[in-house]
Design an enzyme around this catalytic site. Sequence first.
Site, PDB file in Angstrom:
ATOM      1  N   CYS A 536       0.945  -1.214   0.108  1.00 12.43           N
ATOM      2  CA  CYS A 536       0.096   0.055   0.136  1.00 12.43           C
ATOM      3  C   CYS A 536       0.841   1.259   0.073  1.00 12.43           C
ATOM      4  O   CYS A 536       1.548   1.682  -1.224  1.00 12.43           O
ATOM      5  CB  CYS A 536      -1.163  -0.129   1.195  1.00 12.43           C
ATOM      6  SG  CYS A 536      -2.312   1.279   0.956  1.00 12.43           S
ATOM      7  N   HIS A 617      -4.657  -4.478   0.060  1.00 13.73           N
ATOM      8  CA  HIS A 617      -4.246  -5.346   1.425  1.00 13.73           C
ATOM      9  C   HIS A 617      -4.764  -6.559   1.414  1.00 13.73           C
ATOM     10  O   HIS A 617      -5.816  -7.244   1.611  1.00 13.73           O
ATOM     11  CB  HIS A 617      -5.368  -4.506   2.432  1.00 13.73           C
ATOM     12  CG  HIS A 617      -4.466  -3.143   2.967  1.00 13.73           C
ATOM     13  ND1 HIS A 617      -3.726  -2.848   3.912  1.00 13.73           N
ATOM     14  CD2 HIS A 617      -4.645  -1.988   2.313  1.00 13.73           C
ATOM     15  CE1 HIS A 617      -3.460  -1.784   4.008  1.00 13.73           C
ATOM     16  NE2 HIS A 617      -3.962  -1.097   3.030  1.00 13.73           N
ATOM     17  N   GLU A 619      -4.218  -8.961   3.483  1.00 12.63           N
ATOM     18  CA  GLU A 619      -4.728  -9.412   4.872  1.00 12.63           C
ATOM     19  C   GLU A 619      -6.046  -8.983   5.132  1.00 12.63           C
ATOM     20  O   GLU A 619      -6.356  -9.503   6.065  1.00 12.63           O
ATOM     21  CB  GLU A 619      -3.576  -8.926   6.060  1.00 12.63           C
ATOM     22  CG  GLU A 619      -3.728  -7.505   6.044  1.00 12.63           C
ATOM     23  CD  GLU A 619      -2.777  -6.617   5.061  1.00 12.63           C
ATOM     24  OE1 GLU A 619      -2.839  -5.334   5.284  1.00 12.63           O
ATOM     25  OE2 GLU A 619      -2.462  -7.046   4.050  1.00 12.63           O
TER      26      GLU A 619
END
Length: 643
Positions: A536, A617, A619
């Site tokens: 990011c 992202h 995750e």
Amino acid sequence: MTDAGPADLIDLAARGVPFALIARDAGSIEVLTGDVVDVELLGDIPLHDAAGAPLEVLALVPFRQVRERGFECHDDGAPLRCLIVREHRVVDREAAIAELPSAPVPLADPGFDIADEEYADIVRRVIADEIGLGEGANFVIRRDFTAGVTTDAATAALTWFRALLEGERGAYWTFAIVTGDHVAVGASPEAHVSARDGVVTMNPISGTFRHPAGGATIETLTEFLESTKETEELFMVVDEELKMMSAVCSDGGRITGPHLKEMSRLTHTEYVLRGRSRLDPREILRETMFAPTVTGSPMQNACTVITRHERSPRGYYSGVAALFTPRTDAILAGESTHDLDAPILIRTAYLQDGRLRVPVGATLVRHSDPYGEVSETHGKAAGVLGAIGAVPRDRPLEVRADVIDEDAPTADPLPLADDPGIAALLASRNERLASFWLNPQHALAGGGPFHGRSAVVVDAEDRFTTMLAHQLRHLGLNARIIPWSAVTDDEIDAAELVVAGPGPGDPRDPGTPRMRRMREVVTHRRATGRPLLAVCLSHQILADGFGIALAPLDAPHQGLQKTVDVFGQSASIGFYNTFTARVEPGTTAVGDAEVSADADGDVYALRGPGFASIQGHLESILSRDGMSTLERLVASALVPVQA
């Protein structure tokens, strides 16, 4: 724990002793009395007496405790107040209601401390200057409804508590806490965090459906559940609370839901997060301060944004009431001596020095309408005031003929969540989400594809790094997190893999120490030629190092799920970015970097000798293909080491 008669409650108020009344089930009220002690830090909450015997403690934790995590706040000096419980008794709920006072408590000069138009202006500034400039995905900005009260504080507390018991349903805790000059009375819908027998539970709730006159219907609830704004709000707070769970639970946490939280005047959507932890409950509480549903995300920057835009300190609003209860079972080596139950302090009225204060906030996201958020604060304040009987109540819910069994006409109406269409609509939300966080996270065979390798994850003030590190460990890496302000060049050099993490802010701005240091981390690691994964913000910094232009998006991608091409494979990924790296459409390489970009030139990923990066992202719960994509990118970055 002993039984008590209802008349004892009135006697408590008359004697002026500190007390707390808590309703956590349908049939009883817990009565806690004891001594009040104010402490400075969560670690100072006294869980044992001088002889080492365990104590039961109810703590009122103010918002200012975020200072313990290094976060900003308006510091009003609100005490971390502990009621050291000497007696814990039980009263029958219906008998208590009959004895509690019911005469209305009059209010003088009621109104909001910030005018509607002023609050709408604050909303506009937060959307433009904070969300629009990459400072975060969502922020909760509060204002207070205030009024004068001449009724005795303890009597007012008992009166309001009775009104809540009679008129509110679905609350996690209904409570009245009276400690000298301070009263807190509320019906919190949300358990922020609990720890029982080593199992930590969090309960993110978001999305507020205010029941129309006559009650909620399948049609009106369906319209609410289909709202993009409400759905994205819930996903974003789940992501934020999973960051906390990954920090305190060895197994990272697993989500179940979504569910409906049906209350008398409002319905919310919620998930439940569970994981195992051996931490002291005070440490669990410290690491989870405070709920993103009442602060925002990322958490640290949310506190900074709140400090910039709220005009006064929060007091106890968005803090927690934390009950530490000694465990009755045999204490195993290394396990905590206490369980924890901590609801969020929202839907709560405070009374001090003759002034009533009802703080309410709205969650601001990129889709927010300023006047819609003004209306939400009015609705929340009216909900609290109506629930405590301070203003006329809403019309009662009508029986819904569509959900009543004709063979049992006297039965209570079924919950809306039992409607097959509503249940299917709720379940369909999970089809978008990452199975990694929905399923038990069993260890991979052989310890994972990168078993025994080491990784340093550099945190740039976004605790998505806790989730990312957990996923890296699942893949076999020995991953540890180091803050940007503490990581050394030697630590960067020693790690087999450096993961430069995400964070808020404008990547084009070199003026802040955090942004300068993250640029140094990425540049230094690239110069060594050793494996680097950038995520990011750090992906944008890496792209800038290749001379790729950085630009703000026309509309921020905060909590947005997109299906993108990542080096020839389609991947569903969650995005939380306001800025993007951008190349000419059709560009597939810049220098020695292979470029993965969309038709407009927005760069989603880079890879080359010893490095890889991703804008999204992996995750996030929104990254349905997150784990497989993460494994591919880590493998790509590690190629030089494996050669």
